[in-house]
Write a protein that holds these residues in place. Structure first.
Motif, PDB file in Angstrom:
ATOM      1  N   SER A 180       0.830  -1.202   0.000  1.00 29.53           N
ATOM      2  CA  SER A 180       0.000   0.000   0.000  1.00 29.53           C
ATOM      3  C   SER A 180       0.867   1.255   0.000  1.00 29.53           C
ATOM      4  O   SER A 180       1.819   1.362   0.786  1.00 29.53           O
ATOM      5  N   GLY A 181       0.572   2.168  -0.891  1.00 30.51           N
ATOM      6  CA  GLY A 181       1.305   3.425  -0.964  1.00 30.51           C
ATOM      7  C   GLY A 181       2.532   3.395  -1.848  1.00 30.51           C
ATOM      8  O   GLY A 181       3.174   4.432  -2.052  1.00 30.51           O
ATOM      9  N   THR A 182       2.882   2.231  -2.373  1.00 30.68           N
ATOM     10  CA  THR A 182       4.057   2.122  -3.244  1.00 30.68           C
ATOM     11  C   THR A 182       3.737   2.670  -4.629  1.00 30.68           C
ATOM     12  O   THR A 182       2.654   2.423  -5.177  1.00 30.68           O
ATOM     13  N   GLY A 183       4.675   3.391  -5.215  1.00 33.78           N
ATOM     14  CA  GLY A 183       4.521   3.914  -6.564  1.00 33.78           C
ATOM     15  C   GLY A 183       5.574   3.355  -7.505  1.00 33.78           C
ATOM     16  O   GLY A 183       6.603   2.810  -7.075  1.00 33.78           O
ATOM     17  N   ALA A 184       5.331   3.486  -8.803  1.00 34.57           N
ATOM     18  CA  ALA A 184       6.234   2.925  -9.815  1.00 34.57           C
ATOM     19  C   ALA A 184       7.631   3.530  -9.721  1.00 34.57           C
ATOM     20  O   ALA A 184       8.637   2.831  -9.899  1.00 34.57           O
ATOM     21  N   GLU A 185       7.730   4.823  -9.424  1.00 34.86           N
ATOM     22  CA  GLU A 185       9.041   5.473  -9.398  1.00 34.86           C
ATOM     23  C   GLU A 185       9.907   4.914  -8.269  1.00 34.86           C
ATOM     24  O   GLU A 185      11.124   4.772  -8.422  1.00 34.86           O
ATOM     25  N   ALA A 186       9.294   4.594  -7.146  1.00 32.63           N
ATOM     26  CA  ALA A 186      10.047   4.017  -6.037  1.00 32.63           C
ATOM     27  C   ALA A 186      10.586   2.637  -6.411  1.00 32.63           C
ATOM     28  O   ALA A 186      11.722   2.280  -6.076  1.00 32.63           O
ATOM     29  N   ILE A 187       9.771   1.867  -7.126  1.00 33.33           N
ATOM     30  CA  ILE A 187      10.194   0.542  -7.591  1.00 33.33           C
ATOM     31  C   ILE A 187      11.371   0.678  -8.563  1.00 33.33           C
ATOM     32  O   ILE A 187      12.388  -0.017  -8.455  1.00 33.33           O
ATOM     33  N   ARG A 188      11.241   1.612  -9.507  1.00 36.65           N
ATOM     34  CA  ARG A 188      12.311   1.824 -10.481  1.00 36.65           C
ATOM     35  C   ARG A 188      13.615   2.198  -9.783  1.00 36.65           C
ATOM     36  O   ARG A 188      14.695   1.726 -10.141  1.00 36.65           O
ATOM     37  N   ASP A 189      13.524   3.069  -8.812  1.00 33.46           N
ATOM     38  CA  ASP A 189      14.717   3.525  -8.107  1.00 33.46           C
ATOM     39  C   ASP A 189      15.444   2.360  -7.437  1.00 33.46           C
ATOM     40  O   ASP A 189      16.674   2.267  -7.505  1.00 33.46           O
ATOM     41  N   ARG A 190      14.691   1.451  -6.827  1.00 30.52           N
ATOM     42  CA  ARG A 190      15.306   0.292  -6.182  1.00 30.52           C
ATOM     43  C   ARG A 190      15.935  -0.647  -7.212  1.00 30.52           C
ATOM     44  O   ARG A 190      17.048  -1.146  -7.027  1.00 30.52           O
ATOM     45  N   LEU A 191      15.216  -0.919  -8.288  1.00 32.07           N
ATOM     46  CA  LEU A 191      15.715  -1.843  -9.308  1.00 32.07           C
ATOM     47  C   LEU A 191      16.992  -1.316  -9.957  1.00 32.07           C
ATOM     48  O   LEU A 191      17.892  -2.085 -10.313  1.00 32.07           O
ATOM     49  N   ALA A 198      13.892  -9.698  -3.116  1.00 32.08           N
ATOM     50  CA  ALA A 198      13.489  -9.503  -1.720  1.00 32.08           C
ATOM     51  C   ALA A 198      14.410  -8.508  -1.031  1.00 32.08           C
ATOM     52  O   ALA A 198      13.965  -7.622  -0.277  1.00 32.08           O
ATOM     53  N   GLU A 199      15.704  -8.630  -1.296  1.00 36.59           N
ATOM     54  CA  GLU A 199      16.676  -7.711  -0.696  1.00 36.59           C
ATOM     55  C   GLU A 199      16.542  -6.314  -1.289  1.00 36.59           C
ATOM     56  O   GLU A 199      16.683  -5.298  -0.590  1.00 36.59           O
ATOM     57  N   CYS A 200      16.263  -6.264  -2.585  1.00 38.60           N
ATOM     58  CA  CYS A 200      16.185  -4.983  -3.293  1.00 38.60           C
ATOM     59  C   CYS A 200      14.920  -4.209  -2.948  1.00 38.60           C
ATOM     60  O   CYS A 200      14.961  -3.012  -2.645  1.00 38.60           O
ATOM     61  N   LEU A 201      13.775  -4.876  -2.984  1.00 42.91           N
ATOM     62  CA  LEU A 201      12.496  -4.178  -2.868  1.00 42.91           C
ATOM     63  C   LEU A 201      12.008  -4.066  -1.429  1.00 42.91           C
ATOM     64  O   LEU A 201      11.272  -3.126  -1.089  1.00 42.91           O
ATOM     65  N   GLY A 202      12.387  -5.009  -0.578  1.00 44.29           N
ATOM     66  CA  GLY A 202      12.021  -4.926   0.836  1.00 44.29           C
ATOM     67  C   GLY A 202      10.534  -4.751   1.050  1.00 44.29           C
ATOM     68  O   GLY A 202       9.707  -5.498   0.515  1.00 44.29           O
ATOM     69  N   ASP A 203      10.165  -3.713   1.827  1.00 41.65           N
ATOM     70  CA  ASP A 203       8.762  -3.521   2.194  1.00 41.65           C
ATOM     71  C   ASP A 203       7.947  -2.792   1.127  1.00 41.65           C
ATOM     72  O   ASP A 203       6.786  -2.432   1.368  1.00 41.65           O
ATOM     73  N   LEU A 204       8.538  -2.568  -0.045  1.00 42.08           N
ATOM     74  CA  LEU A 204       7.756  -1.941  -1.126  1.00 42.08           C
ATOM     75  C   LEU A 204       6.766  -2.913  -1.751  1.00 42.08           C
ATOM     76  O   LEU A 204       5.861  -2.498  -2.483  1.00 42.08           O
ATOM     77  N   GLU A 220      18.532  -2.195 -17.359  1.00 45.57           N
ATOM     78  CA  GLU A 220      17.266  -1.542 -17.710  1.00 45.57           C
ATOM     79  C   GLU A 220      17.127  -1.420 -19.226  1.00 45.57           C
ATOM     80  O   GLU A 220      17.975  -0.846 -19.904  1.00 45.57           O
ATOM     81  N   ALA A 221      16.024  -1.960 -19.745  1.00 43.76           N
ATOM     82  CA  ALA A 221      15.737  -1.858 -21.172  1.00 43.76           C
ATOM     83  C   ALA A 221      14.694  -0.781 -21.445  1.00 43.76           C
ATOM     84  O   ALA A 221      14.655  -0.209 -22.527  1.00 43.76           O
ATOM     85  N   SER A 222      13.823  -0.534 -20.448  1.00 42.52           N
ATOM     86  CA  SER A 222      12.824   0.531 -20.559  1.00 42.52           C
ATOM     87  C   SER A 222      12.375   0.874 -19.141  1.00 42.52           C
ATOM     88  O   SER A 222      12.855   0.296 -18.162  1.00 42.52           O
ATOM     89  N   ASP A 223      11.440   1.810 -19.015  1.00 44.06           N
ATOM     90  CA  ASP A 223      10.954   2.207 -17.689  1.00 44.06           C
ATOM     91  C   ASP A 223      10.228   1.078 -16.976  1.00 44.06           C
ATOM     92  O   ASP A 223      10.011   1.138 -15.759  1.00 44.06           O
ATOM     93  N   THR A 224       9.815   0.059 -17.708  1.00 43.81           N
ATOM     94  CA  THR A 224       9.030  -1.022 -17.095  1.00 43.81           C
ATOM     95  C   THR A 224       9.659  -2.406 -17.291  1.00 43.81           C
ATOM     96  O   THR A 224       9.045  -3.411 -16.923  1.00 43.81           O
ATOM     97  N   PHE A 225      10.878  -2.474 -17.857  1.00 50.36           N
ATOM     98  CA  PHE A 225      11.437  -3.794 -18.173  1.00 50.36           C
ATOM     99  C   PHE A 225      12.943  -3.813 -17.916  1.00 50.36           C
ATOM    100  O   PHE A 225      13.672  -2.925 -18.339  1.00 50.36           O
ATOM    101  N   TRP A 226      13.407  -4.869 -17.216  1.00 49.24           N
ATOM    102  CA  TRP A 226      14.819  -5.066 -16.924  1.00 49.24           C
ATOM    103  C   TRP A 226      15.232  -6.492 -17.300  1.00 49.24           C
ATOM    104  O   TRP A 226      14.443  -7.438 -17.111  1.00 49.24           O
TER     105      TRP A 226
END
Length: 471
Positions: free
Chosen positions: A262-273, A353-359, A281-287
């Motif tokens: 809850s409360g997670t946004g796409a930009e936060a996910i991208r930043d962690r990845l 799991a290590e990268c994204l944590g509680d996101l 990274e191949a695009s904003d939504t694909f690695w």
């Protein structure tokens, strides 16, 4: 025949008693190994290969037959036919028959195709400059950098291709070239010895040229044998070997879905990845999750050996040479990891799991075997499709431009782990770069997606300073 020249009279002449047995022997030389290996009769070949492929194979064998001399009197069928029936044939046809009778089969690399008219062909065995082949039908089907086994002859002021022509994919071509190199290596010693004994020693260049010609004059059956051995298993639908990935793991398709917390946004996910070095990274939504296979492969060697039955390796690599271990995608409020084995699923899950944590919330994994995937694919109706819009084409073009421009400064495995820009600084590296560009271009043109297949890679040749080698 590929040239459209009618040599039916000569073909019929081969059925006469004095030539029929010799023709059958030559034909068996070309197909016998393949027939015996796969328990086929020669009569099975048209059905198994399909009429078009069989006629190409038959043409290769028949044109080889035209060059053979009869043991009883040293005469060829071409000389015999023209002596006794040449009056029936137009002069151009007689000249074409004579040209075939003294021709050799070789492996040619195709470039600069003018559909419906011609293409350039470079002899990969004898070397030299490419020649312009006048050809209508094949020039419509061939793709840049395809490799074909064929006879090339002069006819009525043009250079044309004989009727027997076989397309070799990259693996079959490499196998053929290796076989021919070994034959030439053995023959070169004999050629040098004969020349020396005759008091006329040959230079290295002359010895190579003479050896290549002698080998080609006597080894057309090697071309058809390699082609059949490579092609028959595919068309026979033989039992597929065990499928494994480059690590030696059994292929199992795993899709692991991590719903966003809850409360997670796409930009936060991208930043962690983006913080994970192995996620490209191949695009904003694909690695692409990239990495190395086991140690043997790290040095460019063979993939992990698998115990038990012969296994087929299923793997994906980027243009830069890195092995793709899996993919990470942002889809509908979730991060989705896809891998092709349970072992990779576990490794990838640990990284995420290590990268994204509680996101993200705890994941769910869907597992699909190869058999299940094939059954699902067979029962799925094709998605409706239409020509892409100009905007879609432009988006794809810009994405590919950016991808390949970045690749020019990225280490590439095919180039020995250096970037294309660095590789072209040496003569040896330049050769590798040209081979790499040809590979990229051939694969691009054979892509079933028309938008990708039409992408023009010529700018890369210019950028790397080798446009003169694109022929």
């Amino acid at each position: 025949m590929a040239t459209g020249i009618d040599i039916s009279g000569l073909i019929k002449w081969a059925q006469r008693d004095e030539w029929a047995e010799m023709w059958e022997d030559v034909f068996w030389e070309h197909v016998g190994s393949g027939c015996e290996s796969f328990d086929l009769d020669t009569d099975d070949l048209p059905r198994v290969l399909g009429e078009h492929q069989f006629m190409n194979l038959w043409g290769c064998a028949f044109e080889d037959f035209l060059t053979r001399s009869r043991s009883s009197d040293g005469q060829t069928i071409v000389a015999d036919y023209l002596k006794r029936c040449g009056w029936k044939e137009p002069v151009p046809v007689k000249r074409y028959m004579q040209a075939l009778g003294t021709s050799v089969m070789s492996l040619y690399e195709v470039s600069d195709i003018v559909p419906g008219e011609s293409f350039l062909a470079r002899d990969l065995i004898r070397g030299g400059e490419p020649v312009r082949i006048s050809e209508r039908s094949a020039s419509r089907m061939l793709k840049p950098w395809d490799k074909i086994g064929a006879r090339v002859v002069e006819y009525s002021g043009k250079t044309v291709m004989g009727g027997g022509a076989l397309v070799f994919d990259a693996a079959a071509a490499e196998r053929l070239l290796s076989a021919m190199a070994e034959l030439q290596k053995r023959m070169r010693r004999e050629v040098r010895k004969i020349a020396k004994d005759a008091g006329e020693p040959l230079s290295d260049a002359a010895a190579r040229e003479a050896t290549a010609l002698i080998v080609l004059m006597n080894s057309a059956w090697v071309f058809t044998g390699v082609w059949l051995d490579h092609y028959l298993p595919r068309v026979l639908g033989l039992k597929r070997p065990k499928l494994v990935n480059h690590d030696g793991d059994d292929i199992v398709f795993c899709t692991t879905r991590y719903p966003w917390a809850s409360g997670t946004g796409a930009e936060a996910i991208r930043d962690r990845l983006r913080r994970v070095p192995d996620f490209a990274e191949a695009s904003d939504t694909f690695w692409n999750w990239i990495g190395r296979a086991p140690a043997a492969d790290a040095g460019g060697g063979e993939p992990t050996q698998v115990a038990g039955p012969v296994a087929e390796i299923l793997s994906t690599t980027l243009d830069t040479g890195e092995l793709v271990l899996g993919n990470i995608e942002i889809i509908d409020g979730a991060v989705v990891l896809t891998t092709n084995s349970m072992a990779r699923k576990e490794r990838g899950s640990a990284l995420l799991a290590e990268c994204l944590g509680d996101l993200v919330r705890p994941p769910l994994t869907e597992i699909q075997t190869v058999e299940q995937a094939m059954a699902e694919s067979a029962g799925r109706s094709p998605a409706p499709s239409g020509p892409p819009s100009e905007a879609e084409v432009e988006i794809v073009r810009k994405s590919l431009d950016a991808h390949y421009r970045e690749t020019l400064d990225t280490p590439v495995k095919m180039l020995g782990g250096v970037s294309p820009r660095a590789a072209v600084r040496t003569a040896k590296g330049k050769e590798k770069v040209v081979a790499w560009l040809k590979y990229l271009e051939n694969q691009s043109h054979r892509n079933p997606d028309e938008t990708l297949a039409s992408y023009d890679l010529s700018w890369m040749w210019e950028e790397l300073g080798v446009p003169d080698r694109r022929r």
